[in-house]
Design a protein around this motif. Structure first.
Motif, PDB file in Angstrom:
ATOM      1  N   LEU A 170      41.174  59.744 -82.184  1.00 56.67           N
ATOM      2  CA  LEU A 170      40.524  58.793 -83.087  1.00 56.67           C
ATOM      3  C   LEU A 170      39.338  59.464 -83.781  1.00 56.67           C
ATOM      4  O   LEU A 170      38.475  60.053 -83.114  1.00 56.67           O
ATOM      5  N   PRO A 171      39.260  59.379 -85.117  1.00 62.16           N
ATOM      6  CA  PRO A 171      38.293  60.170 -85.861  1.00 62.16           C
ATOM      7  C   PRO A 171      36.874  59.639 -85.849  1.00 62.16           C
ATOM      8  O   PRO A 171      35.981  60.293 -86.390  1.00 62.16           O
ATOM      9  N   ASP A 172      36.634  58.463 -85.251  1.00 65.45           N
ATOM     10  CA  ASP A 172      35.270  57.949 -85.165  1.00 65.45           C
ATOM     11  C   ASP A 172      34.778  57.980 -83.724  1.00 65.45           C
ATOM     12  O   ASP A 172      33.982  57.139 -83.311  1.00 65.45           O
ATOM     13  N   THR A 173      35.249  58.961 -82.967  1.00 68.51           N
ATOM     14  CA  THR A 173      34.800  59.152 -81.594  1.00 68.51           C
ATOM     15  C   THR A 173      34.350  60.601 -81.394  1.00 68.51           C
ATOM     16  O   THR A 173      34.793  61.505 -82.102  1.00 68.51           O
ATOM     17  N   ILE A 174      33.452  60.774 -80.426  1.00 71.71           N
ATOM     18  CA  ILE A 174      33.022  62.115 -80.015  1.00 71.71           C
ATOM     19  C   ILE A 174      33.144  62.168 -78.504  1.00 71.71           C
ATOM     20  O   ILE A 174      32.695  61.252 -77.804  1.00 71.71           O
ATOM     21  N   TRP A 175      33.782  63.215 -77.993  1.00 64.86           N
ATOM     22  CA  TRP A 175      33.976  63.319 -76.554  1.00 64.86           C
ATOM     23  C   TRP A 175      33.818  64.757 -76.083  1.00 64.86           C
ATOM     24  O   TRP A 175      33.939  65.706 -76.860  1.00 64.86           O
TER      25      TRP A 175
ATOM     26  N   TRP B 288      38.668  54.334 -66.229  1.00 63.76           N
ATOM     27  CA  TRP B 288      39.214  55.424 -67.031  1.00 63.76           C
ATOM     28  C   TRP B 288      39.989  54.885 -68.238  1.00 63.76           C
ATOM     29  O   TRP B 288      40.857  54.032 -68.098  1.00 63.76           O
ATOM     30  N   ILE B 289      39.654  55.402 -69.406  1.00 62.62           N
ATOM     31  CA  ILE B 289      40.334  55.035 -70.645  1.00 62.62           C
ATOM     32  C   ILE B 289      40.923  56.293 -71.269  1.00 62.62           C
ATOM     33  O   ILE B 289      40.519  57.415 -70.944  1.00 62.62           O
ATOM     34  N   TRP B 290      41.895  56.115 -72.175  1.00 63.92           N
ATOM     35  CA  TRP B 290      42.392  57.304 -72.874  1.00 63.92           C
ATOM     36  C   TRP B 290      41.537  57.546 -74.117  1.00 63.92           C
ATOM     37  O   TRP B 290      41.090  56.620 -74.779  1.00 63.92           O
ATOM     38  N   GLY B 291      41.324  58.841 -74.399  1.00 69.38           N
ATOM     39  CA  GLY B 291      40.577  59.221 -75.594  1.00 69.38           C
ATOM     40  C   GLY B 291      41.399  60.016 -76.571  1.00 69.38           C
ATOM     41  O   GLY B 291      41.084  60.082 -77.767  1.00 69.38           O
ATOM     42  N   ALA B 292      42.471  60.640 -76.100  1.00 71.67           N
ATOM     43  CA  ALA B 292      43.402  61.393 -76.941  1.00 71.67           C
ATOM     44  C   ALA B 292      44.677  61.568 -76.141  1.00 71.67           C
ATOM     45  O   ALA B 292      44.681  61.424 -74.910  1.00 71.67           O
ATOM     46  N   PHE B 293      45.772  61.872 -76.828  1.00 70.31           N
ATOM     47  CA  PHE B 293      47.025  62.078 -76.109  1.00 70.31           C
ATOM     48  C   PHE B 293      47.897  63.095 -76.831  1.00 70.31           C
ATOM     49  O   PHE B 293      47.683  63.413 -78.004  1.00 70.31           O
ATOM     50  N   LYS B 294      48.873  63.595 -76.079  1.00 68.63           N
ATOM     51  CA  LYS B 294      49.750  64.656 -76.572  1.00 68.63           C
ATOM     52  C   LYS B 294      51.161  64.388 -76.090  1.00 68.63           C
ATOM     53  O   LYS B 294      51.355  63.785 -75.025  1.00 68.63           O
ATOM     54  N   MET B 295      52.157  64.865 -76.853  1.00 67.91           N
ATOM     55  CA  MET B 295      53.560  64.690 -76.445  1.00 67.91           C
ATOM     56  C   MET B 295      54.436  65.663 -77.228  1.00 67.91           C
ATOM     57  O   MET B 295      54.059  66.113 -78.317  1.00 67.91           O
ATOM     58  N   PRO B 296      55.615  65.980 -76.703  1.00 69.63           N
ATOM     59  CA  PRO B 296      56.578  66.763 -77.493  1.00 69.63           C
ATOM     60  C   PRO B 296      57.216  65.882 -78.554  1.00 69.63           C
ATOM     61  O   PRO B 296      57.212  64.643 -78.458  1.00 69.63           O
ATOM     62  N   ALA B 297      57.794  66.509 -79.564  1.00 69.71           N
ATOM     63  CA  ALA B 297      58.381  65.770 -80.681  1.00 69.71           C
ATOM     64  C   ALA B 297      59.467  64.812 -80.222  1.00 69.71           C
ATOM     65  O   ALA B 297      59.612  63.713 -80.787  1.00 69.71           O
TER      66      ALA B 297
END
Length: 261
Positions: A112-117, A170-179
């Motif tokens: 999310l572009p309005d967050t800093i972590w 605990w919350i998610w802040g970013a995520f990743k996955m294969p196509a």
């Protein structure tokens, strides 16, 4: 790896601004030996690049051409692309606007572009071959998407979207996955009975159908800069002499639906 940056929201919680909320100046950077203001979304782009992104797609609204004008064709070592979300319609709609760009052998990261972590390299801790989330501890998890884990501490059992007393900090802040997972989630979202706004509810449906997701408690601090209080919290965090570990802030005010769009 593709990074997807959903940037079509109106930013109503921090308006009025004369520019897109993703360009809000937060902190500074050194350019040609001069300290210059830094747009808040630059933090996410830097973290995506550190996590392995070579290409980044901004999903922007029809009236947000200032983002394209600010960033242009590249940022650091990553090439930039832009797609348009005609109207804010939730995070899922924004993320899947980038689907035509994602090749079968790609990896996808979303933030999310309005967050800093912090830490800055948290995204790099996630594997490329499965749906996985960087998790951050916050004081008010009910204002975010809290992530419940199984007893093994890694398997996601449920994402609790802005639920009162979620039972976890605990919350998610970013995520990743294969196509392959990205496109499977897209197909699930396109079913007539779904049309989710929040990514968390879509993931819950994916889990119910036998899918797997993993959480990694690599996060130390997370700030939502989409409110005035969050903006001040981010400035305090960035101005601390030893970065991080900064104080663990949560978003002061409840987040409306447009945050995830």
């Amino acid at each position: 790896m593709w990074g997807i940056v959903p940037a079509a929201g109106q930013g109503s919680r921090i308006q009025p601004l004369a520019f897109s909320k993703e360009l809000l100046p937060v902190g500074s950077r050194v350019l040609d030996d001069v300290h210059r203001p830094r747009a808040v979304s630059e933090y996410l782009l830097e973290r995506m690049i550190r996590g392995g992104a070579a290409k980044i797609c901004f999903v922007i609204g029809a009236g947000k051409s200032d983002i394209l004008e600010y960033f242009g064709a590249s940022f650091g070592s990553a090439g930039l692309a832009y797609v348009v979300q005609p109207r804010p319609a939730g995070l899922c709609d924004a993320v899947f606007r980038a689907a035509p760009l994602i090749a079968p052998d790609d990896t996808v990261a979303v933030g999310l572009p309005d967050t800093i972590w912090f830490p800055e390299d948290a995204l790099a801790t996630l594997p490329d071959d499965r749906l996985s989330f960087v998790l951050f501890p916050v004081e008010r998890p009910e204002q975010f998407d809290a992530v419940a884990l199984a007893e093994d501490g890694t398997h996601v059992t449920q994402i609790k979207v802005k639920q009162r007393d979620p039972g976890t900090r605990w919350i998610w802040g970013a995520f990743k996955m294969p196509a392959c997972v990205f496109h499977e989630l897209h197909e699930l979202w396109l079913r007539p009975e779904r049309n989710d706004e929040y990514f968390g509810t879509l993931v819950n449906a994916y889990l119910e159908r036998g899918g797997e997701a993993f959480g990694c408690k690599a996060g130390e601090a997370y700030v939502d800069v989409g409110t005035l209080q969050g903006y001040h919290a981010a400035m305090r965090m960035l101005n601390e002499p030893a970065a991080p570990a900064p104080p663990r802030h949560s978003q002061p005010n409840p987040a409306p639906e447009e945050l995830r769009s």
